[in-house]
Design a protein around this motif. Structure first.
Motif, PDB file in Angstrom:
ATOM      1  N   THR A 332       0.816  -1.221   0.000  1.00 15.33           N
ATOM      2  CA  THR A 332       0.000   0.000   0.000  1.00 15.33           C
ATOM      3  C   THR A 332       0.845   1.264   0.000  1.00 15.33           C
ATOM      4  O   THR A 332       0.322   2.369   0.127  1.00 15.33           O
ATOM      5  CB  THR A 332      -0.938   0.011   1.218  1.00 15.33           C
ATOM      6  OG1 THR A 332      -0.158  -0.008   2.424  1.00 15.33           O
ATOM      7  CG2 THR A 332      -1.867  -1.189   1.202  1.00 15.33           C
ATOM      8  N   GLY A 333       2.164   1.112  -0.105  1.00 13.41           N
ATOM      9  CA  GLY A 333       3.039   2.275  -0.165  1.00 13.41           C
ATOM     10  C   GLY A 333       3.449   2.821   1.177  1.00 13.41           C
ATOM     11  O   GLY A 333       3.980   3.937   1.272  1.00 13.41           O
ATOM     12  N   GLN A 334       3.255   2.046   2.255  1.00 18.91           N
ATOM     13  CA  GLN A 334       3.647   2.489   3.596  1.00 18.91           C
ATOM     14  C   GLN A 334       5.048   1.988   3.933  1.00 18.91           C
ATOM     15  O   GLN A 334       5.410   0.854   3.600  1.00 18.91           O
ATOM     16  CB  GLN A 334       2.646   1.971   4.637  1.00 18.91           C
ATOM     17  CG  GLN A 334       1.236   2.519   4.474  1.00 18.91           C
ATOM     18  CD  GLN A 334       0.260   1.901   5.447  1.00 18.91           C
ATOM     19  OE1 GLN A 334       0.328   0.704   5.744  1.00 18.91           O
ATOM     20  NE2 GLN A 334      -0.660   2.702   5.963  1.00 18.91           N
ATOM     21  N   ILE A 335       5.841   2.812   4.609  1.00 23.86           N
ATOM     22  CA  ILE A 335       7.200   2.432   5.013  1.00 23.86           C
ATOM     23  C   ILE A 335       7.125   1.414   6.149  1.00 23.86           C
ATOM     24  O   ILE A 335       6.479   1.656   7.169  1.00 23.86           O
ATOM     25  CB  ILE A 335       8.010   3.661   5.459  1.00 23.86           C
ATOM     26  CG1 ILE A 335       8.211   4.624   4.289  1.00 23.86           C
ATOM     27  CG2 ILE A 335       9.363   3.231   6.026  1.00 23.86           C
ATOM     28  CD1 ILE A 335       8.935   5.901   4.659  1.00 23.86           C
ATOM     29  N   THR A 336       7.784   0.277   5.971  1.00 16.26           N
ATOM     30  CA  THR A 336       7.825  -0.756   7.005  1.00 16.26           C
ATOM     31  C   THR A 336       9.233  -0.990   7.547  1.00 16.26           C
ATOM     32  O   THR A 336       9.394  -1.644   8.571  1.00 16.26           O
ATOM     33  CB  THR A 336       7.278  -2.091   6.469  1.00 16.26           C
ATOM     34  OG1 THR A 336       8.081  -2.518   5.349  1.00 16.26           O
ATOM     35  CG2 THR A 336       5.829  -1.948   6.027  1.00 16.26           C
ATOM     36  N   GLN A 337      10.254  -0.448   6.880  1.00 19.99           N
ATOM     37  CA  GLN A 337      11.632  -0.661   7.334  1.00 19.99           C
ATOM     38  C   GLN A 337      12.550   0.372   6.712  1.00 19.99           C
ATOM     39  O   GLN A 337      12.343   0.797   5.570  1.00 19.99           O
ATOM     40  CB  GLN A 337      12.109  -2.070   6.947  1.00 19.99           C
ATOM     41  CG  GLN A 337      13.517  -2.406   7.430  1.00 19.99           C
ATOM     42  CD  GLN A 337      14.005  -3.746   6.906  1.00 19.99           C
ATOM     43  OE1 GLN A 337      13.505  -4.236   5.894  1.00 19.99           O
ATOM     44  NE2 GLN A 337      14.959  -4.347   7.588  1.00 19.99           N
TER      45      GLN A 337
END
Length: 480
Positions: A332-337
């Motif tokens: 979804t285009g969210q930063i996870t790392q």
């Protein structure tokens, strides 16, 4: 016209009162390395130290570590591991075991007191990249390493006292530090049981590429997305252009596009947005928009293992220096790392150019700036595993396109040696898959076809397809 006098150096010893008591300039006796006792020992002394046995140890601009005894008699010159190697000694010191430690390009080398190479203590150390200065603390047995490029100083511990004895013993501090005896030759048969070498050229096709191919990404069946300095286009294996996009980010020599599991193109545009193009190429949407940050995306890779997007970022500090990091986005285009994470983490990258992921989920980055090049490998969690700087390590590498194969080997284009190199998942050099070809030119970028076990390599205006591994029953985790 008066002939220019050759550059000549000298070492001078002063006593505690500042009185000159010794000059070391020429060898005191003739021997096999100096046929004339008037031949200068030094050209331009850069750094100087003294060993426990009172040897005078100098790193010289004439690409040598020059060692004399206390009386000035020449003992040996060390000019690198291999004859004719590109050796550029800088900072130098000695430790409690009488080892000689010297900075060379992106490494810190350890020699014994007689000039025998022992090991690479550091290979492109995190946060420093290109070591230039050294100092050894005889009380704590710690090594201080500095560089002028990013004003960073790091402290390492690699030896300690054993019990009550004053004699230190060698120990490992981290994965970058390798202590051992002489390097042993690699038995290629141990590493390449399933490879068909040399690489076999299956076919080639010519494409119209402006100033050379920057990136190539295979898309089944038998189609590839190729980018040059101005655009990205889809072509078949006959070189026929099927589709092109003109708003590509004009980052020369970067991996600016990838293809996801739904065969949708993802690329960095000229405004530093990361866009997604539908499989039928009729719709373009923004996947990650620019935020006005000083961090700019340089390269992208879609992970078929977990359907994440890996992005190499760069932030310019000065005209010649900068720093990089890797960001992982979910679907979804969210930063996870972010790698590295936290203010205390040492920098791993200078400028990520290309990025990929191995079957073991290692993140592999082709990283280089004007002064430091390496293949940087971390675990999925971001822990640094190793940095590969060529074979041998001090030879240097200017890495561009990078990919992995079904055996978890890492394949990288080196524009310095004009080769395609094969290393294993742990950074051990295996072989040169391709060497310089006058017909093809310099390999720029590559992509691996996991279905047919073929390697696509882009040169200036040509794409070649090679076979180097026989087809086997692999679990095709990369299939789209």
């Amino acid at each position: 016209m008066t002939k220019a006098r050759p550059l000549e150096g000298i070492v001078i010893r002063f006593n505690q009162k500042g009185q000159l008591i010794q000059k070391i300039q020429h060898d005191s006796v003739e021997h096999e390395q100096h046929y004339n006792k008037n031949v200068a020992l030094y050209r331009h002394p850069l750094f100087i130290s003294e060993n426990n046995n009172e040897d005078v140890v100098v790193s010289d601009s004439d690409r040598a570590v020059v060692v004399t005894n206390r009386g000035g008699k020449h003992r040996f010159n060390y000019t690198g591991i291999l004859p004719g190697s590109d050796f550029h000694p800088q900072g130098i010191c000695t430790d409690a075991l009488s080892h000689i430690l010297v900075c060379d390009n992106q490494t810190v080398q350890m020699l014994d007191k007689d000039g025998q190479f022992l090991s690479h203590l550091l290979i492109r150390p995190s946060g420093i990249f290109s070591p230039q200065s050294l100092s050894y603390d005889v009380n704590t047995h710690r090594l201080w390493v500095g560089t002028c490029f990013n004003n960073t100083l790091c402290v390492y511990s690699y030896i300690k006292k054993k019990g009550a004895k004053t004699t230190p013993v060698v120990m490992n501090w981290q994965s970058e530090i390798k202590i051992g005896n002489k390097e042993k030759p690699v038995n290629m048969n141990l590493f390449l049981p399933n490879l068909m070498l040399p690489s076999k050229l299956l076919r080639s096709f010519t494409v119209t590429i402006d100033k050379g191919g920057n990136h190539i990404f295979f898309v089944a069946p038998a189609k590839v997305w190729i980018s040059d300095e101005n655009m990205i286009f889809l072509t078949n294996t006959k070189g026929e252009i099927i589709h092109n996009i003109n708003d590509l980010c004009n980052n020369l020599s970067n991996g600016v596009h990838t293809v996801n599991s739904d065969r949708e193109l993802i690329y960095i545009d000229k405004n530093h947005n990361i866009n997604k193009v539908s499989m039928d190429r009729k719709e373009t949407t923004t996947f990650v928009g620019t935020t006005g940050s000083t961090w700019k995306p340089q390269c992208v890779y879609w992970s078929p293992l977990n359907r994440d997007l890996l992005v190499g970022m760069y932030s310019e500090i000065t005209e010649y220096t900068g720093k990089g990091k890797i960001i992982r986005y979910n679907q979804t285009g969210q930063i996870t790392q972010q790698i590295p994470q936290g203010d205390r983490e040492l920098e791993l990258y200078t400028k990520p150019r290309y990025i990929t992921e191995n079957i073991n989920e290692n993140i592999i980055v082709s990283d280089y700036s004007l002064w430091s090049g390496a293949v940087v490998v971390t675990e999925r969690g971001g822990h640094h595993r190793f940095s590969y700087t060529g074979h041998p390590p001090e030879s240097g590498i200017l890495p561009k396109g990078i990919c992995t194969d079904t055996l978890s080997n890492i394949i990288v284009c080196d524009t310095r040696s004009k080769t395609v190199q094969l290393i294993d998942r742990d950074g051990q050099f295996l072989t040169h898959l391709l060497t310089e070809s006058l017909e093809m030119g310099t390999p720029q970028c590559l992509s691996y076809d996991f279905n047919n076990h073929c390697l696509y390599v882009a040169y200036n205006e040509m794409v070649c397809v090679y076979k180097y591994a026989p087809k086997q029953d692999f679990t095709d985790v990369h299939a789209h």
